[in-house]
Design an enzyme around this catalytic site. Structure first.
Site, PDB file in Angstrom:
ATOM      1  N   HIS A 148      -4.883  -7.524   1.115  1.00 40.13           N
ATOM      2  CA  HIS A 148      -5.872  -6.629   0.411  1.00 40.13           C
ATOM      3  C   HIS A 148      -6.061  -7.221  -0.871  1.00 40.13           C
ATOM      4  O   HIS A 148      -5.006  -7.472  -1.745  1.00 40.13           O
ATOM      5  CB  HIS A 148      -5.216  -5.080   0.015  1.00 40.13           C
ATOM      6  CG  HIS A 148      -5.090  -4.305   1.508  1.00 40.13           C
ATOM      7  ND1 HIS A 148      -4.168  -4.543   2.367  1.00 40.13           N
ATOM      8  CD2 HIS A 148      -6.196  -3.779   2.498  1.00 40.13           C
ATOM      9  CE1 HIS A 148      -4.269  -3.839   3.579  1.00 40.13           C
ATOM     10  NE2 HIS A 148      -5.714  -3.414   3.552  1.00 40.13           N
ATOM     11  N   LYS A 165     -18.298  -5.399   7.259  1.00 41.80           N
ATOM     12  CA  LYS A 165     -17.442  -6.420   7.312  1.00 41.80           C
ATOM     13  C   LYS A 165     -18.083  -7.828   7.796  1.00 41.80           C
ATOM     14  O   LYS A 165     -19.174  -7.777   8.414  1.00 41.80           O
ATOM     15  CB  LYS A 165     -16.306  -5.918   8.251  1.00 41.80           C
ATOM     16  CG  LYS A 165     -16.738  -5.515   9.459  1.00 41.80           C
ATOM     17  CD  LYS A 165     -15.785  -4.934  10.479  1.00 41.80           C
ATOM     18  CE  LYS A 165     -16.435  -4.751  11.945  1.00 41.80           C
ATOM     19  NZ  LYS A 165     -15.200  -4.654  13.102  1.00 41.80           N
ATOM     20  N   HIS A 181     -10.326  -5.579   2.595  1.00 43.16           N
ATOM     21  CA  HIS A 181      -9.167  -5.817   3.711  1.00 43.16           C
ATOM     22  C   HIS A 181      -9.550  -7.077   4.242  1.00 43.16           C
ATOM     23  O   HIS A 181     -10.890  -7.385   4.392  1.00 43.16           O
ATOM     24  CB  HIS A 181      -9.473  -4.606   4.473  1.00 43.16           C
ATOM     25  CG  HIS A 181      -9.364  -3.395   4.049  1.00 43.16           C
ATOM     26  ND1 HIS A 181      -8.487  -2.513   4.125  1.00 43.16           N
ATOM     27  CD2 HIS A 181     -10.475  -2.637   3.130  1.00 43.16           C
ATOM     28  CE1 HIS A 181      -8.664  -1.361   3.730  1.00 43.16           C
ATOM     29  NE2 HIS A 181      -9.908  -1.445   3.101  1.00 43.16           N
ATOM     30  N   CYS A 191      -2.770  -0.889   4.725  1.00 40.54           N
ATOM     31  CA  CYS A 191      -3.544  -0.599   3.307  1.00 40.54           C
ATOM     32  C   CYS A 191      -2.661   0.130   2.267  1.00 40.54           C
ATOM     33  O   CYS A 191      -2.618  -0.014   1.119  1.00 40.54           O
ATOM     34  CB  CYS A 191      -5.019  -0.303   3.480  1.00 40.54           C
ATOM     35  SG  CYS A 191      -5.730  -0.520   4.806  1.00 40.54           S
ATOM     36  N   ASP A 220      -2.158  -9.565   7.395  1.00 36.78           N
ATOM     37  CA  ASP A 220      -3.253  -8.776   6.449  1.00 36.78           C
ATOM     38  C   ASP A 220      -2.865  -8.995   4.978  1.00 36.78           C
ATOM     39  O   ASP A 220      -2.257  -9.194   4.580  1.00 36.78           O
ATOM     40  CB  ASP A 220      -2.818  -7.301   6.889  1.00 36.78           C
ATOM     41  CG  ASP A 220      -3.880  -6.288   6.585  1.00 36.78           C
ATOM     42  OD1 ASP A 220      -4.946  -6.557   6.116  1.00 36.78           O
ATOM     43  OD2 ASP A 220      -3.591  -5.020   6.863  1.00 36.78           O
TER      44      ASP A 220
HETATM   45 ZN   LIG Z   1      -6.436  -2.740   4.970  1.00 34.49          ZN
END
Ligand SMILES: [Zn+2]
Ligand SMILES: [Zn+2]
Length: 639
Positions: free
Chosen positions: A388, A467, A513, A337, A386
């Site tokens: 964001h 989440k 995320h 992140c 991943d």
């Molecule tokens: Zn993250």
């Protein structure tokens, strides 16, 4: 005589004599259902069926086939196993025997190691105890009495357990079946004869209370089911899982190694494994670019001060590795992140720039305990797909829905059904109640709008936000975590991220995320086991192996090889001077989708004769270009 009013599962209420047992009450109304009931829920509390009911109550049955009922059955089998062990082996001390996900265990202090033959003997003795149909009998005694009871029997672990109970506990319960007595909260099944199907599985060492400074105990694992058919099916899947174990296939197919010389939990990809991973990563990049993501890349280490700012240092430090450069402490990233925050902050953002979607195949390091490491499935270094997403609160819904669609597409490509769970605020968390509510609602609404059914996991969210978890189901019906979408109102706050709104004022963006496949390593482990190493053509690191019959066929073999490589078909040559049958068998072991045998006929006509892996069918003689088209057609369908 006092009367009680009992509400039954069908909603009807009846009056009973106080002291009537839960089982009797249910039997009077649902006689047949009692046969498969292991316990009852009385006013929400799970109790034995022979527990007297002395007050007004609602009563429900817990059936042996429910998850809860199965847990009670398995825990009861663990008591019987403990009894059998103490019957057979001199000087064995008992500790605890809980039910677990797929069965149960019991830990024993025993000077030797239980052998497979011992397990058979224990099973035999257990069968005798079961057929004697001993009732499970509960009794309560004072704490002091319990201590002397177990001290007399030399059961020092039980004494320790009682002494560690909170001060306000004055009475404890004991359960006995036949001659065996155990300290236990219960509940238990009515009698040992109710057990129809069980099996002892294996033995492992386990420290008392999981603490490696304590004594090493012998843990016997077993399982039990309501019926023999269910047990047989479970054992079949366990065997099949062993056959498909990705660590074993990883070696046999020469995909990767884990090497203690390099360090536990660290994956070393061999050429074919690295190629498989590259295929997945190429697919990822292409699919992300198609969906409006920007590819970014951050550093592997960042200053500790930045990890303090993000909250990771306070909430995630135990899982992080640290290092020092020029006397400056750095944290090795456990998540991707932070660099993405810095990219966002590198210029002034307008609402017109949003949403921004930063994607990184981000390699992270997390300190997992040695005991939980498991090949590719749980490693200490892994790479996430991943991203964001930074957006306005108004865009949140559409972004979450688009991610859910992406996950659905990805699962379709790789051939997995999946289930969805929503996880809410955990105890150790940061952020305000209002933000948590807003974020949780956003996730819930998006699931509703996409008409995705889901379960709720209370308190299982990340420390910075709720989440959605997606769990895929593999060929053996096992569930694996893949995608997650995490809502985060905190990090934008901590990094003071802002954008200029249509009103000309500064606003705070919200952040998601998310991963789609999750850790690439683990996803590969799942793929290996799901396909049992026989990957579909588009994912196979080697799509075709070219085999020559004799050395005189090598020139045509080389010609075929270079034509295929040029066309992008991933292939290998086996031009060794070995018997053809031997080379074919090896090709089968490698689970390559096509084998191309080059003999006289192929050489004379300039063709190939592909033999398919699946079903072993010969496709007959065809031109090299026709074979290339066949492979391409199989790949285009997915990629
Ligand atoms: Zn993250
Ligand atoms: Zn028990």
């Amino acid at each position: 005589m006092k009367k009680t009013t009992i509400t039954l599962p069908d909603g009807s209420a009846e009056s009973y004599q106080s002291g009537t047992t839960a089982g009797e009450i249910v039997a009077s109304r649902f006689g047949e259902a009692l046969a498969s009931a292991v316990a009852a829920r009385v006013n929400g509390q799970v109790v034995d069926l022979d527990r007297p009911v002395n007050e007004d109550a609602s009563i429900e049955l817990i059936d042996i086939s429910s998850a809860e009922g199965l847990g009670i059955l398995r825990h009861s089998i663990s008591h019987i196993m403990a009894q059998a062990v103490q019957d057979i082996f001199e000087g064995v001390k008992v500790t605890i025997g809980p039910s677990i996900e797929d069965g149960f265990y019991y830990d024993f202090e025993y000077a030797n190691t239980f052998t497979p033959e011992d397990l058979q003997k224990i099973e035999e003795r257990m069968r005798a105890i079961i057929s004697a149909d001993h009732p499970f009998v509960r009794r309560e005694i004072s704490r002091g009495e319990a201590v002397s009871f177990f001290e007399e029997r030399g059961e020092s672990y039980k004494v320790e357990l009682i002494n560690d109970l909170p001060n306000d506990v004055t009475r404890v319960s004991l359960y006995s079946q036949g001659s065996f007595v155990d300290l236990c909260r219960g509940p238990h099944i009515p009698s040992t004869g109710m057990i129809k199907a069980f099996k002892l599985l294996n033995v492992a060492g386990a420290y008392w209370r999981g603490d490696e400074t304590n004594k090493m105990l012998q843990r016997i694992y077993g399982t039990g089911f309501a019926t023999q058919e269910e047990l047989d099916e479970y054992l079949r899947i366990v065997e099949e899982a062993k056959r498909r174990d990705h660590r074993r296939l990883g070696r046999e197919l020469d995909l990767f190694q884990m090497n203690d010389e390099a360090g536990p939990g660290l994956v070393i990809f061999h050429p074919k494994g690295a190629l498989l991973r590259t295929l997945i990563e190429d697919w990822e990049r292409k699919e992300h670019l198609k969906r409006g993501y920007d590819i970014v890349m951050g550093p592997q280490i960042l200053k500790v001060d930045l990890w303090r700012k993000s909250g990771h240092f306070d909430h995630y430090r135990e899982n992080m590795y640290f290092t020092e450069v020029d006397e400056q402490p750095y944290g090795i990233k456990p998540m991707n992140c932070l660099a993405h925050m810095l990219i966002y902050k590198s210029k002034i953002r307008s609402y017109r720039d949003l949403p921004l979607r930063y994607f990184e195949l981000g390699t992270v390091h997390r300190h997992e305990k040695t005991g939980v490491l498991h090949g590719l499935m749980r490693a200490r270094q892994f790479t996430q797909d991943d991203a964001h997403i930074l957006c306005t609160p108004e865009q949140l819904n559409a972004e979450i829905r688009a991610i859910a669609d992406f996950v659905d597409y990805a699962m379709g490509v790789f051939g997995f059904p999946y289930e969805v769970e929503l996880s809410t605020r955990p105890e150790d968390s940061i952020g305000t109640d209002a933000d948590w509510d807003l974020a949780t609602d956003a996730l819930r609404l998006a699931l509703r709008d996409n008409e995705i059914p889901y379960d709720v996991n209370e308190g299982d969210g990340a420390f910075y936000g709720p989440k959605i978890d997606f769990k895929l189901k593999d060929a053996l019906g096992r569930k694996w975590q893949c995608a997650t979408i995490q809502c985060d109102f905190t990090l934008p706050e901590r990094f003071d991220l802002s954008y200029i709104g249509a009103d000309g004022e500064k606003h705070r963006p919200v952040m998601l995320h998310r991963v789609i496949l999750g850790a690439i390593e683990r996803f590969m482990g799942v793929l290996i086991e799901h396909y049992a190493g026989a990957f579909p053509v588009w994912l196979s690191p080697v799509q075709a192996t070219i085999l020559t019959v004799t050395d005189k066929h090598i020139p045509h073999g080389e010609e075929v090889y270079s034509r295929l490589v040029e066309a992008g078909v991933r292939c290998e040559r086996d031009f060794r001077n070995e018997k053809l049958g031997y080379k074919i068998r090896e090709g089968q072991m490698q689970k390559v989708p096509y084998m191309l045998v080059i003999g006289d006929r192929e050489m004379e006509s300039g063709t190939v004769s592909p033999r398919e892996r699946d079903g072993g069918k010969n496709l007959g003689s065809m031109g090299i270009d026709d074979f290339i088209a066949t492979v391409r057609e199989k790949c285009d369908r997915y990629a």
